[in-house]
Design a protein around this motif. Structure first.
Motif, short mmCIF file in Angstrom:
data_model
loop_
_atom_site.label_atom_id
_atom_site.label_comp_id
_atom_site.label_asym_id
_atom_site.label_seq_id
_atom_site.Cartn_x
_atom_site.Cartn_y
_atom_site.Cartn_z
N LEU A 1 0.84 -1.19 0.00
CA LEU A 1 0.00 0.00 0.00
C LEU A 1 0.88 1.24 0.00
N LEU A 2 0.67 2.12 -0.98
CA LEU A 2 1.32 3.42 -1.02
C LEU A 2 0.26 4.46 -0.69
N ASP A 3 0.31 4.99 0.52
CA ASP A 3 -0.66 5.97 0.99
C ASP A 3 -0.10 7.35 0.69
N LEU A 4 -0.70 8.03 -0.29
CA LEU A 4 -0.11 9.23 -0.88
C LEU A 4 -0.66 10.49 -0.22
N HIS A 5 0.27 11.32 0.28
CA HIS A 5 -0.07 12.56 0.97
C HIS A 5 0.86 13.68 0.50
N SER A 6 0.53 14.91 0.92
CA SER A 6 1.45 16.01 0.71
C SER A 6 1.53 16.84 1.97
N MET A 7 2.60 17.61 2.09
CA MET A 7 2.87 18.37 3.32
C MET A 7 3.33 19.78 2.96
N PRO A 8 3.12 20.73 3.89
CA PRO A 8 3.71 22.05 3.68
C PRO A 8 5.22 21.94 3.67
N PRO A 9 5.91 22.85 3.00
CA PRO A 9 7.38 22.82 3.04
C PRO A 9 7.89 22.85 4.47
N LEU A 10 8.87 22.00 4.77
CA LEU A 10 9.43 21.94 6.12
C LEU A 10 10.47 23.03 6.35
N GLY A 11 10.95 23.64 5.29
CA GLY A 11 11.93 24.72 5.40
C GLY A 11 12.35 25.17 4.02
N ALA A 12 13.08 26.27 3.97
CA ALA A 12 13.46 26.83 2.67
C ALA A 12 14.77 26.27 2.15
N ALA A 13 15.63 25.80 3.02
CA ALA A 13 16.95 25.33 2.59
C ALA A 13 16.86 23.97 1.91
N ASP A 14 17.81 23.71 1.01
CA ASP A 14 17.83 22.44 0.29
C ASP A 14 18.04 21.26 1.22
N SER A 15 18.59 21.52 2.40
CA SER A 15 18.87 20.44 3.34
C SER A 15 17.62 19.90 4.01
N TYR A 16 16.52 20.65 3.97
CA TYR A 16 15.29 20.17 4.58
C TYR A 16 14.70 19.05 3.74
N PRO A 17 14.19 17.99 4.38
CA PRO A 17 13.56 16.91 3.60
C PRO A 17 12.37 17.42 2.80
N ARG A 18 12.25 16.95 1.60
CA ARG A 18 11.09 17.29 0.77
C ARG A 18 10.20 16.08 0.53
N VAL A 19 10.67 14.94 1.02
CA VAL A 19 9.87 13.71 1.00
C VAL A 19 10.06 13.04 2.36
N VAL A 20 8.95 12.59 2.94
CA VAL A 20 9.01 11.85 4.20
C VAL A 20 8.35 10.49 4.00
N ILE A 21 9.08 9.44 4.33
CA ILE A 21 8.58 8.07 4.26
C ILE A 21 8.10 7.67 5.65
N GLY A 22 6.85 7.25 5.77
CA GLY A 22 6.32 6.84 7.06
C GLY A 22 5.96 5.37 7.09
N ASP A 23 6.51 4.65 8.06
CA ASP A 23 6.17 3.23 8.21
C ASP A 23 5.91 2.88 9.67
N ARG A 24 5.51 3.91 10.44
CA ARG A 24 5.24 3.71 11.87
C ARG A 24 6.45 3.09 12.56
N HIS A 25 7.62 3.65 12.23
CA HIS A 25 8.88 3.21 12.84
C HIS A 25 9.11 1.70 12.66
N GLY A 26 8.87 1.25 11.44
CA GLY A 26 9.15 -0.14 11.09
C GLY A 26 8.01 -1.10 11.30
N ALA A 27 6.86 -0.60 11.76
CA ALA A 27 5.76 -1.50 12.11
C ALA A 27 4.88 -1.90 10.93
N THR A 28 4.85 -1.10 9.86
CA THR A 28 3.86 -1.35 8.81
C THR A 28 4.45 -1.83 7.49
#
Length: 285
Positions: free
Chosen positions: A164-191
């Motif tokens: 299952l790929l549960d597709l979402h979007s988020m506000p920008p986490l910051g302006a610098a290139d070092s801020y993540p622009r993609v976040v992978i969530g797996d409930r800390h390895g549970a799912t």
């Protein structure tokens, strides 16, 4: 495939005879605002539109090939499918138990029906009756999850595994290139098994995009409910920075839309390859 629930507030695509192991879920892309919602607002409609994963459904539609996809059409402000149906907020819900689950999401005003939105405060001009909330759960929340569960079960029966790929979007986490622009969530390895997370991570990094895992979004009710690694069902929540695919105002498709669609297409292909035991393709493009 037509919805198995007459009048259900979601659309099903490609679920009659799935041709691959990946299923796409889009629970926060809905823009069908019912009159009952509009009548109960104390803020402008534009304010609660900020709760949407703005136009993420368009990314999903464009990235999808023949994968099954289930997309909610009602807005998140009406009912949040990424919350447990027990996450009812007693401050706006007359049927909620004041001493109920009291999850952090409810306390922050982002329960089953959101109560607040940043910059505007409280959303609603009144509280909702128990009957109103029960009706939303029965007509919108449960049918979506039942359809998603049935689709995953059908895919697993055919391929021995489902992703299952549960597709979402988020506000920008910051302006610098070092801020993540993609976040992978797996409930800390549970799912999901780590091998699927690594495939997604590698695909995003190959595209030159900063990515992180489980922070600040570890995955919500959708992946927690449907991910069952012991039964061969793996679930990943994918958060995309809205500035990747929207314009500067974060309202309409922007210059990065096509590149984001290609990224999601490659993620889907990578998950399918991992599920079917295929090697990671070389980054030759």
């Amino acid at each position: 495939m037509a919805s198995p629930f007459p009048g259900a507030s979601y659309e099903c695509l490609g679920t009659d005879s799935p041709n691959g192991p990946v299923v796409i879920s889009v629970p926060h892309g809905g823009r069908d605002y019912p009159p009952a919602l509009l009548e109960a607002l104390r803020v402008p409609l534009s304010a609660i539109m900020g709760l949407e994963d703005r136009l993420i459904d368009l990314v999903g539609h464009a990235a999808r090939s023949d994968e099954p996809m289930i997309v909610q059409t009602r807005p998140r402000a009406w009912i949040d499918l990424n919350r447990d149906e027990r996450d009812r907020d007693p401050l706006i819900d007359l049927g909620a138990r004041a001493s109920g689950r009291g999850s952090s999401k409810v306390r922050s005003g982002l329960g089953l029906v959101p109560r607040r939105i940043g910059g505007h405060g409280d959303i609603w001009a009144r509280r909702f009756t128990d009957a109103e909330m029960v009706a939303r759960i029965a007509s919108d929340h449960r049918p979506y999850h039942a359809a998603l569960s049935a689709c995953l079960a059908a895919v697993r029966a055919r391929f021995g595994v489902a992703v299952l790929l549960d597709l979402h979007s988020m506000p920008p986490l910051g302006a610098a290139d070092s801020y993540p622009r993609v976040v992978i969530g797996d409930r800390h390895g549970a799912t999901a098994a780590m091998r699927f997370v690594r495939r997604v991570d590698a695909t995003v990094r190959t595209a030159g995009i900063a990515v992180t895992r489980n922070a600040p979004y570890a995955g919500g009710h959708v992946v927690e409910r449907h991910g069952d690694t012991w039964r061969g069902i793996h679930a990943i929540q994918l958060e995309l920075d809205r500035s990747l695919y929207l314009d500067a105002a974060l309202e309409a498709p922007g210059p990065g839309f096509d590149a984001t669609v290609l990224l999601v297409r490659r993620i889907i292909a990578a998950l399918a390859a991992e599920a079917l035991g295929q090697p990671l393709p070389l980054a030759a493009e």
